[in-house]
Design an enzyme around this catalytic site. Sequence first.
Site, PDB file in Angstrom:
ATOM      1  N   ASP A 298       2.754   7.395   2.462  1.00 20.13           N
ATOM      2  CA  ASP A 298       1.817   7.247   3.324  1.00 20.13           C
ATOM      3  C   ASP A 298       0.958   8.489   2.943  1.00 20.13           C
ATOM      4  O   ASP A 298       0.820   9.152   2.327  1.00 20.13           O
ATOM      5  CB  ASP A 298       2.295   7.202   4.834  1.00 20.13           C
ATOM      6  CG  ASP A 298       1.409   6.318   5.482  1.00 20.13           C
ATOM      7  OD1 ASP A 298       0.201   6.457   5.627  1.00 20.13           O
ATOM      8  OD2 ASP A 298       2.338   5.769   6.710  1.00 20.13           O
TER       9      ASP A 298
ATOM     10  N   GLY B 163       0.058   9.211  -0.727  1.00 18.91           N
ATOM     11  CA  GLY B 163      -0.492   8.426  -1.636  1.00 18.91           C
ATOM     12  C   GLY B 163      -1.452   7.346  -0.660  1.00 18.91           C
ATOM     13  O   GLY B 163      -1.489   7.176   0.312  1.00 18.91           O
ATOM     14  N   ASP B 164      -1.992   6.387  -1.570  1.00 18.75           N
ATOM     15  CA  ASP B 164      -2.811   5.177  -0.986  1.00 18.75           C
ATOM     16  C   ASP B 164      -2.256   3.940  -1.461  1.00 18.75           C
ATOM     17  O   ASP B 164      -2.166   3.789  -2.889  1.00 18.75           O
ATOM     18  CB  ASP B 164      -4.225   5.351  -1.342  1.00 18.75           C
ATOM     19  CG  ASP B 164      -5.369   4.401  -0.749  1.00 18.75           C
ATOM     20  OD1 ASP B 164      -4.728   3.202  -0.313  1.00 18.75           O
ATOM     21  OD2 ASP B 164      -6.505   4.494  -1.101  1.00 18.75           O
ATOM     22  N   PHE B 165      -1.586   3.284  -0.682  1.00 20.21           N
ATOM     23  CA  PHE B 165      -1.287   1.922  -1.215  1.00 20.21           C
ATOM     24  C   PHE B 165      -2.010   0.813  -1.722  1.00 20.21           C
ATOM     25  O   PHE B 165      -1.695  -0.190  -2.484  1.00 20.21           O
ATOM     26  CB  PHE B 165      -0.164   1.199  -0.180  1.00 20.21           C
ATOM     27  CG  PHE B 165      -0.887   0.874   1.383  1.00 20.21           C
ATOM     28  CD1 PHE B 165      -1.962   0.179   1.319  1.00 20.21           C
ATOM     29  CD2 PHE B 165      -0.231   1.399   2.272  1.00 20.21           C
ATOM     30  CE1 PHE B 165      -2.604   0.033   2.473  1.00 20.21           C
ATOM     31  CE2 PHE B 165      -0.589   1.218   3.668  1.00 20.21           C
ATOM     32  CZ  PHE B 165      -1.701   0.171   3.709  1.00 20.21           C
TER      33      PHE B 165
ATOM     34  N   HIS C 253      -0.283  -7.365   7.806  1.00 21.03           N
ATOM     35  CA  HIS C 253      -0.876  -8.088   9.054  1.00 21.03           C
ATOM     36  C   HIS C 253      -2.282  -7.309   9.406  1.00 21.03           C
ATOM     37  O   HIS C 253      -3.195  -7.704   9.836  1.00 21.03           O
ATOM     38  CB  HIS C 253      -0.065  -8.376  10.107  1.00 21.03           C
ATOM     39  CG  HIS C 253       0.197  -7.011  11.034  1.00 21.03           C
ATOM     40  ND1 HIS C 253       0.339  -7.330  12.325  1.00 21.03           N
ATOM     41  CD2 HIS C 253       0.026  -5.829  10.696  1.00 21.03           C
ATOM     42  CE1 HIS C 253       0.529  -6.171  12.961  1.00 21.03           C
ATOM     43  NE2 HIS C 253       0.318  -5.065  11.786  1.00 21.03           N
TER      44      HIS C 253
END
Length: 328
Positions: free
Chosen positions: A191, A215-217, A234
């Site tokens: 995250d 990190g950045d998904f 969602h």
Amino acid sequence: MIEEALGFLFPAALRAAAEVGVADHLSDGPRTPADLAKATGTDADNLHRVLRLLATRGLFEEDDKGRFRLTRAGDALRSDAPVPVRSAILMITDRTMWLPAGEMTRCLKEGTSAFDRIFGMPFFDHFTQDAQTAAIFHEGMASMSDAENQPIAEACPFPEKATVVDVGGGHGGLLLSALRTHPGLHGILYDRPHVLAGHRLDTPETKGRWSVQEGDFFTTAPPGDVYLLKRILHDWDDTQCVTILNNCRRTMPPSGRILVIDAVLPQDNAPHQGKTLDLMMMASLVGRERTEADFARLFGEAGLRLTRVIPTGTVLSVVEGVPQKLPS
């Protein structure tokens, strides 16, 4: 229909009672509105009016002496309740959710979220500018998750030994339940740095079996065998979801799997909490709740194949995907 239109006043009253901490001051027994007003710094008459409405829904009971007491349902409003809902209520009724819902007509006419017009930026960008709102959101999500995580962890089809990556896993509540339930697993909580700072993984029974990774998904994902995405997809539109799924697929082995944990909407008109949450997603974010067919399509666009949908005993289901076999 008039009664339905007046329904918004119940969550408004619920938020007010939760915000001033009424339930905490009733843990030792019934009290009058005047006593509660002194304890909470509120107006006694107006507090009585709020509690009277909440009592019609079974959260409080008023006795013949005019004192209010907690019911079993209302007890969950205490900040120290075994399964507390106060933080979740404050999140769901926060102005970041409440105000866009009042502008739902804009969503219909413009086909987009109402959030940007009200707050001047997208939902998650707003959080980076407002630490207090961000804290309310993450505490509320953790509160909602606490009641779900154990049955979800038990329902997830984990291998006996594997590295599990909790993508956008927040404070790590689900990963913690998974590690406790399945002692052969190793976990990675993935995250943003400011979110990971509040993680809950450092417990004696999970010592040496977890790590955190910033990190950045939308950019990449850590290598692992199983990828958890709980209440992630969602939040985002279809294109963004495919990007997230693609990033996971690229780093997993051929035997890996993705477990998307979201509401799976029934196709018929049966009531489902996800159908209500879907309108919150529409008003405040850019995402949506989805049907099994919707997930199958997203998986296919990301090079995955939907293998099964597993109920969990909660409003959420586990949607399992595996990498598609490339043609020989």
